[in-house]
Design a protein around this motif. Sequence first.
Motif, PDB file in Angstrom:
ATOM      1  N   PRO A 134     109.113  57.840   6.628  1.00 40.95           N
ATOM      2  CA  PRO A 134     108.773  56.897   7.305  1.00 40.95           C
ATOM      3  C   PRO A 134     108.499  55.447   6.430  1.00 40.95           C
ATOM      4  N   VAL A 135     108.512  54.353   7.254  1.00 38.36           N
ATOM      5  CA  VAL A 135     108.229  53.159   6.384  1.00 38.36           C
ATOM      6  C   VAL A 135     106.825  52.516   7.080  1.00 38.36           C
ATOM      7  N   GLN A 136     106.062  52.451   5.854  1.00 35.37           N
ATOM      8  CA  GLN A 136     104.706  51.699   6.368  1.00 35.37           C
ATOM      9  C   GLN A 136     104.939  50.332   6.692  1.00 35.37           C
ATOM     10  N   LEU A 137     104.213  49.945   7.876  1.00 38.17           N
ATOM     11  CA  LEU A 137     104.246  48.701   8.252  1.00 38.17           C
ATOM     12  C   LEU A 137     103.067  47.720   8.134  1.00 38.17           C
ATOM     13  N   PHE A 138     102.011  48.060   8.487  1.00 33.32           N
ATOM     14  CA  PHE A 138     100.769  47.373   8.436  1.00 33.32           C
ATOM     15  C   PHE A 138      99.310  48.218   8.154  1.00 33.32           C
ATOM     16  N   SER A 139      98.271  47.408   7.945  1.00 32.73           N
ATOM     17  CA  SER A 139      97.056  48.286   7.856  1.00 32.73           C
ATOM     18  C   SER A 139      95.824  47.090   7.931  1.00 32.73           C
ATOM     19  N   ALA A 140      94.882  47.536   8.711  1.00 37.13           N
ATOM     20  CA  ALA A 140      94.049  46.367   8.754  1.00 37.13           C
ATOM     21  C   ALA A 140      92.512  47.057   8.800  1.00 37.13           C
ATOM     22  N   GLY A 141      91.806  46.543   8.355  1.00 38.56           N
ATOM     23  CA  GLY A 141      90.270  46.974   8.157  1.00 38.56           C
ATOM     24  C   GLY A 141      89.556  47.000   9.655  1.00 38.56           C
ATOM     25  N   LYS A 142      89.748  46.261  10.363  1.00 39.76           N
ATOM     26  CA  LYS A 142      89.259  46.187  11.654  1.00 39.76           C
ATOM     27  C   LYS A 142      90.114  45.275  12.720  1.00 39.76           C
ATOM     28  N   ALA A 143      90.053  45.395  13.862  1.00 38.36           N
ATOM     29  CA  ALA A 143      90.681  44.653  14.780  1.00 38.36           C
ATOM     30  C   ALA A 143      90.073  44.902  15.999  1.00 38.36           C
ATOM     31  N   SER A 144      90.249  43.682  16.945  1.00 35.44           N
ATOM     32  CA  SER A 144      89.311  43.769  18.290  1.00 35.44           C
ATOM     33  C   SER A 144      90.169  42.719  19.214  1.00 35.44           C
ATOM     34  N   GLY A 145      89.974  43.010  20.509  1.00 35.10           N
ATOM     35  CA  GLY A 145      90.751  42.388  21.640  1.00 35.10           C
ATOM     36  C   GLY A 145      89.901  42.471  22.624  1.00 35.10           C
ATOM     37  N   GLN A 146      89.800  41.478  23.441  1.00 31.62           N
ATOM     38  CA  GLN A 146      89.136  41.192  24.727  1.00 31.62           C
ATOM     39  C   GLN A 146      90.019  40.336  25.794  1.00 31.62           C
ATOM     40  N   LEU A 147      90.398  41.175  27.065  1.00 34.61           N
ATOM     41  CA  LEU A 147      90.677  40.577  28.242  1.00 34.61           C
ATOM     42  C   LEU A 147      89.835  40.266  29.460  1.00 34.61           C
ATOM     43  N   GLN A 148      89.935  39.159  30.044  1.00 31.34           N
ATOM     44  CA  GLN A 148      89.006  38.842  31.251  1.00 31.34           C
ATOM     45  C   GLN A 148      89.799  37.918  32.136  1.00 31.34           C
ATOM     46  N   PRO A 149      89.608  38.373  33.347  1.00 29.72           N
ATOM     47  CA  PRO A 149      90.001  37.200  34.200  1.00 29.72           C
ATOM     48  C   PRO A 149      89.488  35.857  34.370  1.00 29.72           C
ATOM     49  N   ASN A 150      90.245  34.660  34.466  1.00 29.26           N
ATOM     50  CA  ASN A 150      89.500  33.409  34.462  1.00 29.26           C
ATOM     51  C   ASN A 150      90.106  32.510  35.729  1.00 29.26           C
ATOM     52  N   GLY A 151      89.636  32.842  36.837  1.00 25.50           N
ATOM     53  CA  GLY A 151      90.232  32.185  38.187  1.00 25.50           C
ATOM     54  C   GLY A 151      91.650  33.040  38.131  1.00 25.50           C
ATOM     55  N   GLU A 152      92.664  32.495  38.298  1.00 28.23           N
ATOM     56  CA  GLU A 152      93.952  32.795  38.351  1.00 28.23           C
ATOM     57  C   GLU A 152      94.628  33.039  37.227  1.00 28.23           C
ATOM     58  N   ASP A 153      93.818  32.983  35.962  1.00 29.90           N
ATOM     59  CA  ASP A 153      94.478  33.080  34.720  1.00 29.90           C
ATOM     60  C   ASP A 153      93.721  34.012  34.152  1.00 29.90           C
TER      61      ASP A 153
ATOM     62  N   GLY B  62      92.559  34.789  17.541  1.00 26.07           N
ATOM     63  CA  GLY B  62      93.312  34.038  18.600  1.00 26.07           C
ATOM     64  C   GLY B  62      92.200  33.931  19.684  1.00 26.07           C
ATOM     65  N   ASP B  63      92.718  32.633  20.413  1.00 23.11           N
ATOM     66  CA  ASP B  63      91.842  32.515  21.755  1.00 23.11           C
ATOM     67  C   ASP B  63      92.973  31.810  22.590  1.00 23.11           C
ATOM     68  N   VAL B  64      93.426  32.507  23.594  1.00 17.54           N
ATOM     69  CA  VAL B  64      94.550  32.113  24.144  1.00 17.54           C
ATOM     70  C   VAL B  64      94.395  32.392  25.742  1.00 17.54           C
ATOM     71  N   THR B  65      94.929  31.731  26.556  1.00 15.37           N
ATOM     72  CA  THR B  65      94.836  31.889  28.118  1.00 15.37           C
ATOM     73  C   THR B  65      96.476  31.986  28.701  1.00 15.37           C
ATOM     74  N   LEU B  66      96.671  33.121  29.335  1.00 13.06           N
ATOM     75  CA  LEU B  66      97.921  33.219  29.826  1.00 13.06           C
ATOM     76  C   LEU B  66      97.607  32.838  31.281  1.00 13.06           C
ATOM     77  N   LYS B  67      98.762  31.680  31.680  1.00 14.51           N
ATOM     78  CA  LYS B  67      98.500  30.831  32.923  1.00 14.51           C
ATOM     79  C   LYS B  67      99.144  32.060  33.922  1.00 14.51           C
ATOM     80  N   ASN B  68      98.438  32.043  35.032  1.00 10.12           N
ATOM     81  CA  ASN B  68      98.686  32.981  36.266  1.00 10.12           C
ATOM     82  C   ASN B  68      98.759  34.223  35.955  1.00 10.12           C
ATOM     83  N   GLY B  69      98.219  34.717  34.883  1.00 12.21           N
ATOM     84  CA  GLY B  69      98.083  36.103  34.579  1.00 12.21           C
ATOM     85  C   GLY B  69      97.399  37.192  35.556  1.00 12.21           C
ATOM     86  N   VAL B  70      96.880  36.736  36.324  1.00 13.57           N
ATOM     87  CA  VAL B  70      96.280  37.623  37.455  1.00 13.57           C
ATOM     88  C   VAL B  70      97.424  38.211  38.294  1.00 13.57           C
TER      89      VAL B  70
END
Length: 332
Positions: free
Chosen positions: A165-184, A213-221
């Motif tokens: 196998p080929v090692q790709l990456f490692s991270a001590g910690k990672a987090s992510g959060q998704l939440q609706p914002n109107g239609e986004d 990162g802090d990103v909004t996906l337009k029309n995501g809903v």
Amino acid sequence: MTSSDERQPNKRRRLIWLAAFIVVLFALYSGGWFYLADRVRSEADKAVATLNKNGVEAGCANLQVSGYPLSFTVSCDNLAYEDDAKNIAASAGSFNAAAQIIQPLSPVANLRGPLRTSVPDMVPLWIDWDNLQANFKLWWPLPRRISLEAEGLSGQTDPADDTDPVQLFSAGKASGQLQPNGEDIDYLGSFGDLEVDPDAIGGRVLPVFDASGDVTLKNGVALIGTRVKSLRGQAIEIRNLDLSSGTARITVSGPLSVDAEGLVNADLMIRLKDPKAVAAILGTAIPEQKSQIEQGFSALAVLGNEPSMPLKVVRGKASLGFIPLGKIKPVE
């Protein structure tokens, strides 16, 4: 008979009625709990049976519902999904999701690794972690928030043959959060102590770095539940995309979109901190362009230690300030 003597039977009757009410309430609660547990089991079995009829093999081995009376917990020994027609397969370790009675709409789920995946046009992957937890804020018709936290995250290829196998990456910690914002849909995410293995990027060397990162996906809903096969017509708003290693830092913000023809349009602001340190990292990562990188970043020295510049892309034509960068090919 005195008034105190008359009050004694009344108190006893009230206590008896109160006890009876508690018993009835507890009986109704118990009946509801076990009814819901039975429905979870039956619906899970139906879902698996439906998938299997469509040529898919899926399972939640040894499904258990427990936690009575103070919580509601669903668990299984492992998760698996395989679709031979589409050549897609995934599996993971034990799964456990629990909700406390006082917070029924805020379940917490834990999943044990490794996650093994196989999809077309990608090498099979083996993703593992020390701890992975998901938190939900459920509502109708969409959750108010879904968040994920991982510790000791790592990834490598998962060859089907005898190759290493080929090692790709490692991270001590990672987090992510998704939440609706109107239609986004808003996304917040971060990595800490992220290390990309040189073997995964053709021997190029990157330092350990942090990212957020802090990103909004337009029309995501509207896109939820839709099998998006193309990036065309999609748009995002980058409030903050940050990469840092030591004193070096790159921050990007602004809108980015892909039109119906696949041409990229963007109006971004690039901010640097310690350009010399950034140049050193890029020169090591892209040694064939080291001299050009050093020359370009030397010119930024006149702007101070924290310069900023606009990066514009108009129908695929990119420019950094007044400097043309060329064309970006249409994307699919």
